[in-house]
Write a protein that holds these residues in place. Structure first.
Motif: not given
Length: 330
Positions: A133-152
């Protein structure tokens, strides 16, 4: 009674009730009691990327700092493979659980970035894990980190783990995706076999007396279940991935609702922490009686009967439900 056998990630389970990742997986006697009470599988708590990377780097810094002290130092320092760097005790526990329990034992990895820590997926497989079970827990705190880059980045992690192993991989997601079906399609394309919906986050609070950040474990309640039901009902028949509901399952009716929405299995944690293993027997018996009472003899018959495509009033799963709720709140 309803036949509760099912298949999750290609594994034959005698029950859809799964012990979710929690501190209980460190207690073999408690897990044995859970299996006796009806658990169909067990998910171990997670190995965290941060833990693995930090311990690897600490070991390398220790060796390298001494190598520079003498030209011949490399000849008398052991290689880094001699050190247990994060996964050793976890692998021992996994082997112990596999030998002691007669249900599948699923290992868990928690990470957010492709990297060397992913090699531990192969170690988990070699230690006997039935699945990961791969648990993806990634909160964006960097304003330069877009939804697209985070999801990729997350999809890259899924693909990297899948490529490391031949056992099935499920992916545990948070509820905070603006276009969940599209992301789930990416998870499926990356090679995953299943989804676990959703993560429960243990976020820090503020202690006003001490002016410090504090962490407290708050158990779930049945009030958290509808968020999961909505997602599973929406995705059923729109993805080839099997789905597990995690969070908010405390009663037999809760479990039955999850299955009717489209879940293949249901993970239970908070009810076990509150009541002990006997909670599984209670939930299992009530779930079976409820499903049989409304006419279902097997889980396959019940699964997805109340999904978006099959519910008598499918619009209730959609935005129209919001308008109706506001008008009828009183």
């Amino acid at each position: 009674m309803t036949d509760l056998t099912t298949r999750w990630l290609g594994l034959d389970l005698h029950s859809p009730l799964v012990v979710g990742a929690s501190p209980l997986t460190d207690d073999l006697d408690a897990l044995k009691a859970c299996v006796d009470a009806g658990a169909g599988a067990v998910v171990m708590h997670s190995l965290f990327e941060e833990q693995l990377v930090a311990e690897q780097m600490a070991a390398h810094r220790f060796i390298d700092s001494r190598i520079n002290m003498d030209a011949e130092a490399r000849s008398f320092f052991p290689g880094s493979e001699m050190f247990e760097m994060g996964s050793g005790s976890y692998l021992k526990r996994l082997k112990r659980l596999q030998g002691a329990l007669d249900v599948p034992v699923i290992a868990s990895l928690n990470g957010i970035s492709p990297g060397g820590w992913i090699q531990h997926a192969g170690e988990l497989e070699n230690a006997g894990a039935s699945a990961i079970e791969l648990n993806l827990y990634d909160l964006a705190t960097d304003p330069a980190d877009t939804a697209a880059t985070l999801e990729q980045r997350q999809l890259d992690v899924v693909r990297s783990v899948v490529e490391q192993v031949s056992i099935p991989v499920s992916v545990k997601l948070s509820p905070f995706y603006s276009a969940l079906p599209a992301f789930v399609a990416g998870v499926e394309a990356a090679g995953a076999r299943g989804l676990v919906l959703f993560n429960r986050f243990y976020q820090p609070d503020i202690d006003l007396d001490q002016l410090t950040l504090s962490r407290e474990l708050a158990l779930s309640s049945s009030a958290e279940l509808p968020l999961r039901l909505h997602a599973v009902a929406m995705l059923f028949n729109r993805t080839g991935l099997e789905m597990a509901v995690s969070g908010g399952v405390h009663t037999g009716d809760d479990a039955a609702k999850a299955l009717l929405s489209g879940a293949t299995v249901v993970q239970v944690v908070s009810a076990l922490l509150a009541e002990g293993p006997q909670a599984l027997a209670r939930i299992s018996d009530a779930m079976s009686r409820r499903l049989r009472g409304i006419g279902y003899n097997t889980l396959a018959e019940a699964r997805g009967a109340m999904s978006l495509d099959s519910a008598p009033d499918s619009q209730t799963w959609e935005r129209l439900n919001y308008a109706r709720l506001l008008h009828g709140w009183h």
